[in-house]
Design a protein around this motif. Structure first.
Motif, PDB file in Angstrom:
ATOM      1  N   CYS A 183      15.430   3.694  40.067  1.00 26.94           N
ATOM      2  CA  CYS A 183      14.974   4.557  41.009  1.00 26.94           C
ATOM      3  C   CYS A 183      13.632   5.112  40.878  1.00 26.94           C
ATOM      4  N   ARG A 184      13.047   5.686  41.980  1.00 23.87           N
ATOM      5  CA  ARG A 184      11.607   6.360  42.264  1.00 23.87           C
ATOM      6  C   ARG A 184      11.840   7.656  42.033  1.00 23.87           C
ATOM      7  N   VAL A 185      11.188   8.278  41.136  1.00 26.29           N
ATOM      8  CA  VAL A 185      11.128   9.881  40.901  1.00 26.29           C
ATOM      9  C   VAL A 185       9.635  10.086  40.906  1.00 26.29           C
ATOM     10  N   THR A 186       9.630  11.737  41.081  1.00 29.64           N
ATOM     11  CA  THR A 186       8.051  12.247  40.977  1.00 29.64           C
ATOM     12  C   THR A 186       8.069  13.093  39.672  1.00 29.64           C
ATOM     13  N   ASN A 187       7.387  12.420  38.622  1.00 24.44           N
ATOM     14  CA  ASN A 187       7.105  13.247  37.517  1.00 24.44           C
ATOM     15  C   ASN A 187       6.134  14.309  37.512  1.00 24.44           C
ATOM     16  N   PRO A 203       4.270   9.848  41.248  1.00 21.75           N
ATOM     17  CA  PRO A 203       5.546   9.146  41.450  1.00 21.75           C
ATOM     18  C   PRO A 203       5.580   7.995  40.168  1.00 21.75           C
ATOM     19  N   ARG A 204       6.744   7.648  40.008  1.00 22.05           N
ATOM     20  CA  ARG A 204       7.199   6.728  38.887  1.00 22.05           C
ATOM     21  C   ARG A 204       8.450   5.952  39.283  1.00 22.05           C
ATOM     22  N   TYR A 205       8.550   4.801  38.748  1.00 20.42           N
ATOM     23  CA  TYR A 205       9.728   3.902  39.055  1.00 20.42           C
ATOM     24  C   TYR A 205      10.177   4.001  37.470  1.00 20.42           C
ATOM     25  N   PHE A 206      11.466   3.883  37.359  1.00 28.38           N
ATOM     26  CA  PHE A 206      12.666   3.937  36.316  1.00 28.38           C
ATOM     27  C   PHE A 206      13.627   2.630  36.549  1.00 28.38           C
ATOM     28  N   PHE A 207      13.658   2.033  35.703  1.00 31.39           N
ATOM     29  CA  PHE A 207      14.907   0.923  35.517  1.00 31.39           C
ATOM     30  C   PHE A 207      15.494   1.005  34.134  1.00 31.39           C
ATOM     31  N   THR A 208      16.675   1.491  34.262  1.00 38.12           N
ATOM     32  CA  THR A 208      17.423   1.469  32.783  1.00 38.12           C
ATOM     33  C   THR A 208      18.686   0.545  32.752  1.00 38.12           C
ATOM     34  N   GLN A 209      18.650   0.040  31.718  1.00 30.12           N
ATOM     35  CA  GLN A 209      19.546  -1.079  31.606  1.00 30.12           C
ATOM     36  C   GLN A 209      19.901  -1.160  29.904  1.00 30.12           C
ATOM     37  N   ARG A 246       1.553   3.227  36.495  1.00 29.29           N
ATOM     38  CA  ARG A 246       0.092   3.306  36.670  1.00 29.29           C
ATOM     39  C   ARG A 246       0.025   3.108  38.250  1.00 29.29           C
ATOM     40  N   LYS A 247      -1.045   3.906  38.849  1.00 33.45           N
ATOM     41  CA  LYS A 247      -1.163   4.102  40.299  1.00 33.45           C
ATOM     42  C   LYS A 247      -1.079   2.840  41.011  1.00 33.45           C
ATOM     43  N   ALA A 248      -1.840   1.811  40.687  1.00 28.67           N
ATOM     44  CA  ALA A 248      -2.014   0.567  41.498  1.00 28.67           C
ATOM     45  C   ALA A 248      -0.448  -0.048  41.425  1.00 28.67           C
ATOM     46  N   SER A 249       0.180  -0.068  40.373  1.00 30.02           N
ATOM     47  CA  SER A 249       1.530  -0.685  40.262  1.00 30.02           C
ATOM     48  C   SER A 249       2.502   0.004  41.111  1.00 30.02           C
ATOM     49  N   VAL A 250       2.612   1.433  40.857  1.00 29.22           N
ATOM     50  CA  VAL A 250       3.499   2.165  42.061  1.00 29.22           C
ATOM     51  C   VAL A 250       3.109   1.885  43.346  1.00 29.22           C
ATOM     52  N   ALA A 251       1.729   1.708  43.688  1.00 29.96           N
ATOM     53  CA  ALA A 251       1.618   1.606  45.079  1.00 29.96           C
ATOM     54  C   ALA A 251       1.990   0.111  45.466  1.00 29.96           C
ATOM     55  N   LEU A 252       1.967  -0.676  44.414  1.00 29.10           N
ATOM     56  CA  LEU A 252       2.760  -2.083  44.899  1.00 29.10           C
ATOM     57  C   LEU A 252       3.986  -2.199  45.024  1.00 29.10           C
ATOM     58  N   MET A 253       4.852  -1.357  44.252  1.00 32.51           N
ATOM     59  CA  MET A 253       6.344  -1.362  44.312  1.00 32.51           C
ATOM     60  C   MET A 253       6.491  -0.480  45.555  1.00 32.51           C
ATOM     61  N   ASP A 254       5.749   0.464  45.739  1.00 30.52           N
ATOM     62  CA  ASP A 254       5.997   1.417  47.274  1.00 30.52           C
ATOM     63  C   ASP A 254       5.973   0.476  48.352  1.00 30.52           C
ATOM     64  N   GLU A 255       5.097  -0.399  48.398  1.00 34.51           N
ATOM     65  CA  GLU A 255       4.808  -1.279  49.542  1.00 34.51           C
ATOM     66  C   GLU A 255       6.120  -2.558  49.619  1.00 34.51           C
ATOM     67  N   HIS A 256       6.657  -2.782  48.505  1.00 28.88           N
ATOM     68  CA  HIS A 256       7.794  -3.703  48.680  1.00 28.88           C
ATOM     69  C   HIS A 256       9.288  -3.207  48.527  1.00 28.88           C
ATOM     70  N   ILE A 257       9.176  -2.007  47.578  1.00 29.58           N
ATOM     71  CA  ILE A 257      10.622  -1.229  47.221  1.00 29.58           C
ATOM     72  C   ILE A 257      10.804  -0.099  48.059  1.00 29.58           C
TER      73      ILE A 257
END
Length: 261
Positions: A183-187, A203-209, A246-257
């Motif tokens: 999911c993508r959430v706002t912390n 914003p932050r992405y989480f993956f739970t497994q 991290r801001k740059a990584s979240v931006a990259l995830m936002d671009e593709h996900i």
């Protein structure tokens, strides 16, 4: 009039293009009988249309939509499973999608259509969700990770040919895993500046497994595209959160996900 003469008349009419219903009315015979006579005639002449076989790059050398497959693989590893009930002749791939995310449901069905172009996916309603399903005898060929028991209780490793596809389309796999178990959430956090408490949101992405193998596949894909991540301490039930903050990584995830929809 004998049965043979009736059948001959029916076949002659059918060959001339007369519909089954019209032949049944004209000769006063059941429509099912007319359909049977037509099938036997087509079979005798070698013109009986066959059922389209399911595509398989391994058994038949068919072309595989690798981009769609990478996404579908992520969905399968996350919220998917392959079933083969005794009463069914063919196994089925099931991806369970929450009704809150109709866009994910549409994407799952579209990926199934692209990976299995000769098959027809379907949706089965459940409480609060839908099972998106596709039937194919070649599911074990395309998803060799299938097997008895829960995925977190057995070894999950990509076959070399799967790894090549993931290397070519890493974002497809990441997107599928986020759409299933992420999911993508706002912390938010507070900090005091000059005596004033201020709220900071990010914003932050989480993956739970639970499966360490599947987490490893996910984080390896993140590493390959330059996304920084951190893993939490395992919970008592074995689940681990992989977070991207991290801001740059979240931006990259936002671009593709981007957020689920």
């Amino acid at each position: 009039m004998t049965a043979n003469s009736l059948r001959d008349q029916a076949v002659a009419l059918l060959r001339d293009g007369t519909s089954n219903a019209e032949v049944a009315r004209h000769l006063r015979v059941p429509p099912g009988t007319v359909s049977w006579w037509k099938q036997r005639d087509l079979e005798k002449r070698g013109e009986l249309p066959g059922r389209k076989r399911s595509t398989c790059p391994h058994c038949y050398g068919d072309q595989l939509d690798t981009a769609a497959y990478s996404y579908l693989l992520g969905l399968y590893l996350g919220d998917g499973h392959i079933m083969w009930p005794k009463q069914h002749r063919v196994p089925n791939l099931v991806v369970t999608c929450d009704d809150k995310w109709p866009g994910v449901m549409d994407a799952a069905e579209q990926a199934m259509r692209e990976v299995f172009p000769n098959n027809s996916p379907c949706r089965v309603r459940r409480t609060g969700c839908h099972d998106v399903k596709v039937y194919s005898m070649h599911l074990p060929c395309l998803f060799p990770q299938c097997g008895p028991g829960k995925k977190q209780e057995r070894l999950i490793a990509l076959a070399p040919w799967q790894q090549r596809i993931v290397d070519e389309h890493p974002w497809g796999l990441i997107r599928g895993l986020i759409h299933s178990d992420g999911c993508r959430v706002t912390n938010w956090a507070t900090r005091t500046v000059n005596g004033v408490v201020r709220r900071h949101e990010y914003p932050r992405y989480f993956f739970t497994q639970t499966s360490a193998d599947i987490r490893g596949i996910f984080t390896a894909a993140l590493d390959s595209v330059g996304v920084e991540w951190k893993a939490s301490i395992p919970r008592p039930e074995g689940q681990v959160n992989v977070s991207v903050a991290r801001k740059a990584s979240v931006a990259l995830m936002d671009e593709h996900i981007g957020p689920k929809h």
